[in-house]
Design a protein around this motif. Structure first.
Motif, PDB file in Angstrom:
ATOM      1  N   GLN A 150      -3.452   3.163  -9.673  1.00  0.00           N
ATOM      2  CA  GLN A 150      -2.263   4.233  -8.845  1.00  0.00           C
ATOM      3  C   GLN A 150      -3.059   5.547  -8.780  1.00  0.00           C
ATOM      4  O   GLN A 150      -2.879   5.616  -9.466  1.00  0.00           O
ATOM      5  N   PHE A 168      -3.159   6.442   4.627  1.00  0.00           N
ATOM      6  CA  PHE A 168      -2.792   5.615   3.415  1.00  0.00           C
ATOM      7  C   PHE A 168      -1.211   5.848   3.716  1.00  0.00           C
ATOM      8  O   PHE A 168      -0.132   5.306   3.036  1.00  0.00           O
ATOM      9  N   ASP A 170       0.498   3.061   5.071  1.00  0.00           N
ATOM     10  CA  ASP A 170       1.173   1.961   4.723  1.00  0.00           C
ATOM     11  C   ASP A 170       1.138   1.612   3.534  1.00  0.00           C
ATOM     12  O   ASP A 170       0.876   0.425   2.815  1.00  0.00           O
ATOM     13  N   ASP A 171       0.402   2.125   2.623  1.00  0.00           N
ATOM     14  CA  ASP A 171      -0.230   2.083   1.062  1.00  0.00           C
ATOM     15  C   ASP A 171       0.962   2.528   0.130  1.00  0.00           C
ATOM     16  O   ASP A 171       0.181   4.034  -0.250  1.00  0.00           O
ATOM     17  N   ASN A 172       0.897   1.532  -0.814  1.00  0.00           N
ATOM     18  CA  ASN A 172       1.757   2.767  -2.128  1.00  0.00           C
ATOM     19  C   ASN A 172       1.504   2.451  -3.549  1.00  0.00           C
ATOM     20  O   ASN A 172       1.422   2.868  -4.200  1.00  0.00           O
ATOM     21  N   THR A 173       0.347   2.016  -3.117  1.00  0.00           N
ATOM     22  CA  THR A 173      -0.880   2.342  -4.343  1.00  0.00           C
ATOM     23  C   THR A 173      -1.596   4.236  -3.973  1.00  0.00           C
ATOM     24  O   THR A 173      -2.059   3.969  -5.211  1.00  0.00           O
ATOM     25  N   PHE A 175      -0.556   7.559  -3.390  1.00  0.00           N
ATOM     26  CA  PHE A 175       0.034   8.544  -2.840  1.00  0.00           C
ATOM     27  C   PHE A 175      -0.224  10.129  -2.087  1.00  0.00           C
ATOM     28  O   PHE A 175      -0.987  10.491  -3.333  1.00  0.00           O
ATOM     29  N   THR A 176       0.280  10.160  -1.490  1.00  0.00           N
ATOM     30  CA  THR A 176      -0.573  11.402  -0.392  1.00  0.00           C
ATOM     31  C   THR A 176       0.154  12.579   0.118  1.00  0.00           C
ATOM     32  O   THR A 176       1.456  12.910   0.145  1.00  0.00           O
ATOM     33  N   SER A 192       2.929  12.913   5.530  1.00  0.00           N
ATOM     34  CA  SER A 192       2.249  11.901   4.552  1.00  0.00           C
ATOM     35  C   SER A 192       3.056  11.555   3.384  1.00  0.00           C
ATOM     36  O   SER A 192       4.596  12.069   3.882  1.00  0.00           O
ATOM     37  N   ASP A 193       2.912  10.798   2.069  1.00  0.00           N
ATOM     38  CA  ASP A 193       4.292  10.871   1.252  1.00  0.00           C
ATOM     39  C   ASP A 193       4.575  12.214   0.960  1.00  0.00           C
ATOM     40  O   ASP A 193       6.210  11.942   0.766  1.00  0.00           O
ATOM     41  N   LYS A 221       6.222  11.267 -11.138  1.00  0.00           N
ATOM     42  CA  LYS A 221       7.308  10.098 -10.501  1.00  0.00           C
ATOM     43  C   LYS A 221       6.086   8.606 -10.256  1.00  0.00           C
ATOM     44  O   LYS A 221       6.280   7.773 -10.578  1.00  0.00           O
ATOM     45  N   VAL A 222       5.058   9.520  -9.595  1.00  0.00           N
ATOM     46  CA  VAL A 222       3.796   8.645  -9.127  1.00  0.00           C
ATOM     47  C   VAL A 222       3.230   7.852 -10.517  1.00  0.00           C
ATOM     48  O   VAL A 222       2.857   6.402 -10.229  1.00  0.00           O
TER      49      VAL A 222
END
Length: 300
Positions: A150, A168, A170-173, A175-176, A192-193, A221-222
């Motif tokens: 992560q 990134f 579509d990538d939940n691994t 976080f931007t 961005s996220d 959170k992340v």
């Protein structure tokens, strides 16, 4: 020991009118050595990495066009640099410096790349002085090697990390997080996220308050096991391409907060330097040198 990626190719000579962005890559390591913040033992020289690591992020077609210098003229112009074999080699070596830096960060808590922070590079094209995305390539490298799962990218350059957001999306691994000037380049922002757009002339107090309210909660959170930090010096009020109102001291306190937070939480961090375009080179060098001084103070 603090480990820092540097290679002579970082100073790649450019035609007149394109040289200014490269000067700091020669002067910054000299300043760190001159003042005793670093010794020669702190520096390592990156190399040409396996192309497979680059293809974890960038498309085969784009990489082929870069390597063979067959980008169409419009795409080449969008990068801001005249395309050449040496320039492409430079970007590849920068990516290797960030990849190798992640392993040093896992060992020592922190590592640096004198260059890097090429956050305007997309999966299939380059923009804004960025051809290949060093931190994205390194993030995928960590995950492929099973060294991190992560990842959090903390982008505090004055410009939004639009390439980072696209890569990134579509990538939940990964976080931007990008905190940037609202009216700065790129004028069409990606999502961005977490984006925090700042108004023109944002001062130290406002900037630092927002950062301190955001970063600890975001990490909670992340729950990242690795952080990439893009420590752009273009947040300075003197920057000719930025529109914020920060002082050298405010920029230093920004870096102190990020590095102390990573250190206290024992999350390894790799730092790439990003932008810096103040008319007086001494301001750029001082802002970047402060980040290294803080790393030595906090970690070693």
């Amino acid at each position: 020991m603090l480990k820092i990626a540097w290679h002579p190719i970082y100073q790649h000579p450019l035609p007149e009118g394109h040289r200014f962005p490269m000067i700091k890559y020669d002067l910054l390591p000299k300043q760190l050595l001159y003042e005793g913040t670093c010794s020669e033992a702190n520096f390592f020289r990156p190399e040409i990495p396996d192309t497979s690591y680059i293809l974890n992020v960038h498309t085969q077609e784009y990489v082929d066009d870069l390597f063979h210098l067959t980008l169409n003229p419009r795409a080449a112009r969008k990068t801001g640099f005249p395309l050449s074999k040496e320039l492409v080699e430079r970007e590849i070596i920068i990516a290797d410096g960030t990849m190798k830096g992640t392993e040093f960060a896992l060992e020592h808590g922190i590592a640096f790349n004198i260059a890097g922070g090429t956050h305007h590079a997309y999966t299939d094209h380059g923009e804004g002085f960025c051809l290949l995305h060093d931190q994205a390539i390194a993030a995928r490298y960590l995950q492929e090697k099973g060294l991190a799962s992560q990842i959090l990218i903390v982008d505090l350059d004055v410009h939004q990390g639009n390439g980072t957001a696209e890569i990134f999306a579509d990538d939940n691994t990964v976080f931007t997080f990008s905190m940037h000037g609202r009216t700065n380049y790129p004028f069409k922002k990606e999502i961005s996220d977490l984006d925090i757009p700042l108004e023109d002339k944002t001062d130290d107090e406002t900037y630092l308050k927002l950062l301190k309210e955001t970063l600890p909660d975001l990490i909670s959170k992340v729950q990242p096991d690795f952080i990439f930090y893009l420590a752009g010096a273009d947040v300075l009020e003197t920057d000719k391409l930025g529109k914020l109102g920060m002082t050298l001291q405010g920029c230093k306190e920004r870096d102190r907060f990020v590095l102390e937070t990573c250190h206290q939480l024992q999350i390894p961090v790799q730092c790439s330097m990003g932008g810096g375009y103040s008319p007086e080179i001494k301001n750029i060098i001082e802002a970047h040198a402060n980040t290294y001084r803080l790393a030595q103070e906090i970690y070693f």
